[in-house]
Design an enzyme around this catalytic site. Structure first.
Site: not given
Length: 369
Positions: A86, A202, A221
């Site tokens: 990414e 998300s 996370k």
């Protein structure tokens, strides 16, 4: 709709309609490729149209909507291992020049372990799968001026000829279009703490439920609600694997207090699972949690204290949406005296090494079919 009555209004309407048509052409081509991928059924060897997608995406056409780096295209055509990476971690995750140096180190780790790296980003409205040094520099120096680009933003950034750094969700989508099956990142997004009030979840999770790419990460996370995130992944039918661990990792920390639903200890076993999912035409992704190396792991108590303080600041400053995660990661880094950033770099490098081992094993299986 408003009625067009004057010549000027008719001309304006005509121009606007034609501009929209021109913008939609490349997006339609991207959607056609994506729809072919989603409908692709496995052949006797377990492959789908994804394995030949590289033949349909340009490396030289100036009007191409997606450009593959020549090394990436060659590797895909030969069924050699390719690892997607990414770009949000470059633009939003670290300051310049550390972001570019880290990106180059990650790519170096992938190459050293036998695969071709494919960092994904949108530059001047073109989706690039694989970046050269200058493009990494451009992305790194743009920093947060570059749009943080999730799946919903891809069309807008391409149509406006803008610059976009891809999140986990966007990178997964583009990797799937290009025919890349393994993607390495730091940590995935998930259900935010306080979701009962904000409904902040998300897009990474919905992408994992519908896009067949294996995501190698250091877990969710730690700023997020990990138990709820695992529940959402289960609902989406996403296999969640702990690699060489029975406890799902928590990004900076090796421990989350949550059991890993599946434990696998060999790269060959990971590759077999990915190949089997493809053979069964299961369109969901896979999450593979790799704990941060022991000597680089953050102190759980210190990290959590910093996280709680940063979360209170988010509430006080009324930070919302896509700005939350970059703020939290930067603030936690400052509160931990830079230790969390060191752990972040370490875990990304480790994920790149381990993820490449998976890609190499998967390539072997593909070539033996």
């Amino acid at each position: 709709a408003a009625r067009v009555t004057t010549r000027a209004q008719r001309k304006e309407a005509y121009v606007t309609t034609n501009e929209r048509a021109e913008v939609s052409k490349p997006l339609m081509r991207l959607n056609i490729i994506a729809s072919q991928l989603s409908r692709g059924s496995p052949n006797a060897g377990g492959d789908t149209i994804a394995s030949s997608a590289a033949s349909d995406i340009s490396t030289e056409d100036s009007k191409a909507i997606i450009k593959l780096h020549p090394d990436v295209k060659k590797a895909l055509q030969r069924k050699d291992p390719v690892v997607a990476l990414e770009s949000t971690i470059i633009s939003h995750g670290m300051p310049y020049p550390q972001n570019v140096k880290t990106a180059e180190r990650v790519e170096g780790v992938v190459r050293a372990n036998g695969a071709t790296p494919a960092t994904i980003a949108i530059l001047d409205g073109v989706i690039h799968v694989g970046l050269d040094h200058q493009q990494l520099e451009t992305l790194g120096t743009l920093g947060t001026k570059c749009r943080k680009c999730s799946r919903r933003d891809i069309g807008l950034v391409v149509a406006s000829k803008g610059n976009g750094a891809t999140t986990v969700a966007a990178t997964m989508y583009i990797a799937a279009v290009a025919g890349i099956e393994i993607f390495v990142t730091g940590g995935i997004g998930g259900v935010h703490r306080g979701v009962e009030r904000t409904l902040d979840i998300s897009a990474d999770l919905s992408e994992l439920a519908r896009t067949r790419v294996a995501v190698v990460c250091a877990g969710v996370k730690s700023i997020l609600d990990i138990p709820k995130t695992l529940e959402v992944l289960e609902t989406g039918g996403v296999p969640v694997i702990g690699y060489e661990t029975s406890e799902f990792p928590a990004f900076f920390s090796r421990r989350s207090g949550c059991a890993a639903p599946i434990r696998l200890d060999k790269p060959s076993d990971i590759a077999k699972l990915i190949q089997t999912n493809a053979s069964l035409n299961m369109m969901n992704g896979v999450v593979i949690g790799v704990p941060v190396p022991v000597n680089q792991a953050g102190d759980e108590k210190i990290i959590e204290e910093a996280t709680q303080k940063a979360l209170r600041e988010v509430e006080e400053k009324k930070i919302i949406g896509r700005d939350i995660t970059p703020y939290l990661l930067d603030r936690i880094n400052r509160l931990t005296g830079g230790h969390s950033l060191k752990a972040n770099v370490s875990l990304v490098l480790n994920n790149a090494k381990v993820g490449t081992l998976f890609a190499v094993e998967l390539s072997k299986l593909r070539k033996n079919i």
